[in-house]
Design a protein around this motif. Structure first.
Motif, PDB file in Angstrom:
ATOM      1  N   ALA A 284      10.442  57.124   6.634  1.00 28.52           N
ATOM      2  CA  ALA A 284      11.149  57.575   7.838  1.00 28.52           C
ATOM      3  C   ALA A 284      10.602  58.908   8.353  1.00 28.52           C
ATOM      4  N   ALA A 285       9.498  59.368   7.807  1.00 28.44           N
ATOM      5  CA  ALA A 285       8.900  60.655   8.202  1.00 28.44           C
ATOM      6  C   ALA A 285       8.373  60.578   9.633  1.00 28.44           C
ATOM      7  N   PRO A 286       8.011  61.728  10.240  1.00 28.22           N
ATOM      8  CA  PRO A 286       7.403  61.706  11.578  1.00 28.22           C
ATOM      9  C   PRO A 286       6.210  60.750  11.622  1.00 28.22           C
ATOM     10  N   GLN A 287       5.971  60.150  12.796  1.00 26.98           N
ATOM     11  CA  GLN A 287       4.994  59.069  12.913  1.00 26.98           C
ATOM     12  C   GLN A 287       3.605  59.463  12.434  1.00 26.98           C
ATOM     13  N   GLU A 288       3.214  60.716  12.685  1.00 27.31           N
ATOM     14  CA  GLU A 288       1.864  61.123  12.248  1.00 27.31           C
ATOM     15  C   GLU A 288       1.731  61.095  10.726  1.00 27.31           C
ATOM     16  N   GLU A 289       2.850  61.395  10.037  1.00 27.49           N
ATOM     17  CA  GLU A 289       2.839  61.327   8.567  1.00 27.49           C
ATOM     18  C   GLU A 289       2.725  59.874   8.112  1.00 27.49           C
ATOM     19  N   VAL A 290       3.544  59.012   8.719  1.00 28.29           N
ATOM     20  CA  VAL A 290       3.538  57.587   8.373  1.00 28.29           C
ATOM     21  C   VAL A 290       2.145  56.993   8.605  1.00 28.29           C
ATOM     22  N   ASP A 291       1.543  57.326   9.743  1.00 26.98           N
ATOM     23  CA  ASP A 291       0.202  56.797  10.057  1.00 26.98           C
ATOM     24  C   ASP A 291      -0.846  57.307   9.082  1.00 26.98           C
ATOM     25  N   LYS A 292      -0.710  58.578   8.681  1.00 26.92           N
ATOM     26  CA  LYS A 292      -1.688  59.192   7.771  1.00 26.92           C
ATOM     27  C   LYS A 292      -1.738  58.447   6.438  1.00 26.92           C
ATOM     28  N   TYR A 293      -0.574  57.958   5.999  1.00 26.24           N
ATOM     29  CA  TYR A 293      -0.505  57.266   4.710  1.00 26.24           C
ATOM     30  C   TYR A 293      -0.529  55.748   4.852  1.00 26.24           C
ATOM     31  N   LYS A 294      -0.764  55.268   6.108  1.00 27.97           N
ATOM     32  CA  LYS A 294      -0.858  53.822   6.401  1.00 27.97           C
ATOM     33  C   LYS A 294       0.390  53.075   5.935  1.00 27.97           C
ATOM     34  N   LEU A 295       1.544  53.649   6.245  1.00 25.07           N
ATOM     35  CA  LEU A 295       2.809  53.076   5.799  1.00 25.07           C
ATOM     36  C   LEU A 295       3.487  52.248   6.878  1.00 25.07           C
ATOM     37  N   GLY A 296       4.387  51.378   6.450  1.00 28.85           N
ATOM     38  CA  GLY A 296       5.214  50.595   7.351  1.00 28.85           C
ATOM     39  C   GLY A 296       6.676  50.836   7.018  1.00 28.85           C
ATOM     40  N   SER A 297       7.518  49.860   7.293  1.00 32.29           N
ATOM     41  CA  SER A 297       8.945  49.987   6.996  1.00 32.29           C
ATOM     42  C   SER A 297       9.176  49.725   5.509  1.00 32.29           C
ATOM     43  N   PRO A 298      10.312  50.173   4.951  1.00 31.99           N
ATOM     44  CA  PRO A 298      10.595  49.919   3.535  1.00 31.99           C
ATOM     45  C   PRO A 298      10.560  48.426   3.180  1.00 31.99           C
ATOM     46  N   GLN A 299      10.925  47.576   4.151  1.00 29.05           N
ATOM     47  CA  GLN A 299      10.925  46.134   3.897  1.00 29.05           C
ATOM     48  C   GLN A 299       9.543  45.597   3.557  1.00 29.05           C
ATOM     49  N   SER A 300       8.495  46.383   3.887  1.00 27.37           N
ATOM     50  CA  SER A 300       7.110  45.925   3.692  1.00 27.37           C
ATOM     51  C   SER A 300       6.639  46.051   2.245  1.00 27.37           C
ATOM     52  N   TYR A 301       7.429  46.726   1.392  1.00 25.39           N
ATOM     53  CA  TYR A 301       6.901  47.097   0.078  1.00 25.39           C
ATOM     54  C   TYR A 301       7.677  46.448  -1.067  1.00 25.39           C
ATOM     55  N   HIS A 302       6.920  45.861  -1.980  1.00 26.08           N
ATOM     56  CA  HIS A 302       7.505  45.142  -3.112  1.00 26.08           C
ATOM     57  C   HIS A 302       8.427  46.029  -3.945  1.00 26.08           C
ATOM     58  N   TYR A 303       8.074  47.285  -4.126  1.00 27.11           N
ATOM     59  CA  TYR A 303       8.897  48.173  -4.942  1.00 27.11           C
ATOM     60  C   TYR A 303      10.209  48.554  -4.250  1.00 27.11           C
TER      61      TYR A 303
END
Length: 644
Positions: A284-303
């Motif tokens: 849920a971090a600012p978009q530039e942070e999310v993009d930097k780490y190539k992240l999506g929504s929590p639903q995208s991750y097995h853990y």
């Protein structure tokens, strides 16, 4: 001492007093007596005795129904009890379970969440914010006020501990115990705020010690707390905070000691619980942070998506992310270190999405598809290590023999277990780094004269499935129960003698046999577990069989009839059946050599620092590190320094 669950062991000295009185009170129960009787629907229900037949009694309940029960299990009701209850349970005419519960219920309905039992404070979670009872005006009221002069309050307990330290020149500790969701974490924060108010100094240059101590809470909560079934902000680790004071009673240093982080939560989450807060905060971090780490929504991750719960009602993860970063600034974690910390958190999420399929060779594996390859390469980028070396570390295992070094392939299931092991190791190393960083930033005072310790500890746990974590938690509570047995009971009975009360000495229940069963060397459960962990061919089946053979005549150890690997321990608070299938893995503080070599060579100095080179060891036993044995040492430290 402070306990915030009326079911906790802290009430036992008063319960033993009440049981003595109950034996006498039972003799006076006759037809027409107003009593409390157990009810399957309402726990306890009040009524009037309508008939007595031998050892049984019939009670006409106030609800209209008739209940029959043993006379020995019926308790007299105080018909002259104050309508608003009493603020100290020792003032009750009948100090028995229904009397205690009724008094707490009466006060709770009047928004009185605190009640004394002698010098013990019971707190019931109001499940709402009550800022008016924790403001600076309340701190001023309780400052220096004798215990009992004002209404029961957590500030009063902290004030007593502080005054005793200043006036009697001795250290003190406050124990906060109770079930999950009872309010332990919030109570601990209130205690620390009040101690900072008493011992704080006006800020001069930079951050004060007390400010850093208080700001360490949101950092530890972000990385050590998670939503559970009972609690949206449950601490999944134990914490002992030492606040150090100089000879003038001013805060001069502090240290945070943590133990038993629930590592398994990183990879395995049950619905409707959540993983550690930090994973959701980063998504849920600012978009530039999310993009930097190539992240999506929590639903995208097995853990994270093993549970359907991604958000907390009334909580903004985006806002919490910013608050956590601010708190990290205050405790001295640099922006560069913060960036590296969240790189590791992002890497763990990507690592969890690296799935495996069968390889060309028998019992081999490789990344399942293009998605798995993307997450594998992203993990390698974030950890700044070689992607091929990471794949080999996950899919292969090196076997060293006297003759040669053999690289053995792992099947998809083994590779997945290996992957989860790396994720748990990464996270636990990161958490340990955060604790060390907080302690170094706050600074300990080597010349400190006294300290006040605040122990925030799990309560006794018994679930449908109980693993190594519950075993350690319940061992802790057994240890604390022994402390109360030895000190509180003894003090109570000495008080009886001093006051010349006509009474007979009562032998209290001694749980030493349970502690011997668990921790005795060489034949206790922990010693046998360590022994099993050191032998490569050991399994949870061989471990369970060893327990069955060793403790087949022990009255506190029970072999369940319907399981070949479970075992039951008769704890002071009840029987708990443990599933042994993950005991060996969870007890090993073992880093796979391939993981160690991979990450210690990382081009990111932060990641490499989490995996420093191992010292040369000469014996196999020296290489083995046991969580259970280390936990015993920490527990001994807490008991000696906190409550000795």
């Amino acid at each position: 001492m402070l306990g915030n669950s009326f079911g906790s062991c802290t009430l036992w000295p008063y319960v033993f007093k009440c049981e003595t009185l109950h034996l006498m009170a039972t003799e006076n129960i006759t037809v027409g007596s107003h009593v409390w009787i157990e009810d399957p629907d309402d726990s306890w229900i009040d009524g009037v005795v309508s008939k007595i037949t031998g050892k049984d009694a019939e009670v006409k309940a106030s609800s209209g129904k008739t209940i029959t029960g043993k006379l020995s299990k019926i308790y007299p009701k105080d018909m002259e009890a104050a309508p608003a209850g009493v603020d100290d349970m020792t003032k009750l005419s009948y100090l028995h379970e229904p009397g205690v519960l009724q008094n707490l219920k009466t006060r709770y309905e009047l928004n009185e969440i605190y009640t004394y039992t002698g010098n013990i404070l019971i707190a019931i979670n109001p499940f709402q914010k009550l800022p008016h009872i924790y403001g600076s005006h309340m701190m001023q009221q309780y400052r220096g006020a004798p215990l009992g002069e004002l209404s029961p309050h957590v500030f009063a307990v902290a004030d007593v501990a502080y005054r005793a330290m200043v006036n009697e020149s001795k250290s003190n500790s406050i124990l906060v115990s109770g079930e999950s969701g009872a309010g332990k974490t919030e109570t601990t924060k209130m205690l620390m705020r009040y101690l900072a108010y008493l011992g704080g100094r006006a800020a001069t240059e930079g951050r004060t010690v007390e400010q850093q101590v208080l700001e360490s809470n949101p950092v530890l909560e972000a990385f050590g707390n998670a939503k559970t079934v009972r609690n949206n902000n449950s601490s999944r680790f134990g914490k002992f905070v030492e606040i150090q004071f100089d000879k003038h009673g001013r805060i001069s240093g502090a240290a945070v000691r943590t133990y038993l982080l629930e590592r398994s939560r990183v990879c395995q989450v049950s619905d409707p619980e959540r993983n550690y807060h930090c994973f959701y905060l980063l998504c849920a971090a600012p978009q530039e942070e999310v993009d930097k780490y190539k992240l999506g929504s929590p639903q995208s991750y097995h853990y994270l998506n093993q549970s359907k719960c991604y958000e907390l009602v009334g909580v903004s993860d985006a806002q919490e992310y910013l608050e956590t970063r601010r708190a990290m600034d205050i405790v001295g974690i640099s922006s560069k270190e913060q960036e590296a910390i969240f790189r590791v958190i992002a890497a763990i999420l990507h690592l969890g999405n690296t799935a495996f399929a069968k390889g060309k060779d028998a019992d081999s594996s490789l990344p399942k598809d293009d998605q798995a390859k993307f997450h594998l390469h992203t993990t390698a980028e974030l950890l700044m290590c070689d992607a091929k070396a990471l794949e080999d570390a996950l899919c292969k295992r090196v076997m060293v023999t006297p003759e040669e070094v053999i690289k053995r392939s792992l099947d998809p299931r083994s590779a997945t277990i290996n992957r989860d092991g790396l994720a748990k190791t990464l996270y636990s190393r990161l958490f340990d780094w955060l604790v060390d960083k907080i302690n170094n930033s706050i600074g300990q005072d080597p010349n400190s004269k006294f300290l006040i310790g605040v122990l925030d500890i799990y309560g006794f746990e018994s679930f449908k499935a109980n693993s190594f974590e519950q075993f350690c938690i319940n061992f802790t509570n057994e240890k604390l129960q022994q402390h109360f047995n030895q000190h509180v009971f003894k003090m109570e009975q000495e008080e009886y003698t001093k006051e010349k009360i006509n009474w007979s000495y009562i032998e209290f229940v001694d749980n030493q046999d349970v502690l011997d069963l668990i921790e005795k060397k060489p034949g206790g459960v922990i010693a046998l577990l360590d022994e099993a962990c050191m032998f490569p061919k050991s399994t949870h089946e061989t471990f369970a069989n060893k327990l069955y053979q060793t403790f087949k005549t022990h009255k506190r150890f029970i072999k369940p009839k319907l399981s070949r690997t479970d075992f039951t321990i008769a704890h002071y608070a009840g029987d708990v059946q443990y599933q042994s299938d993950q005991f060996l893995d969870k007890n090993k503080d073992y880093v796979v050599p391939e993981h160690q070599d991979l990450l210690s060579a990382s081009k990111c100095s932060f990641v490499a620092g989490l995996f420093p080179p191992l010292p040369e060891e000469t014996s196999k036993s020296a290489k083995f590190s046991s969580i259970g044995s280390r936990f015993k040492v920490v527990l001994l430290y807490v008991c000696l320094h906190g409550f000795g």
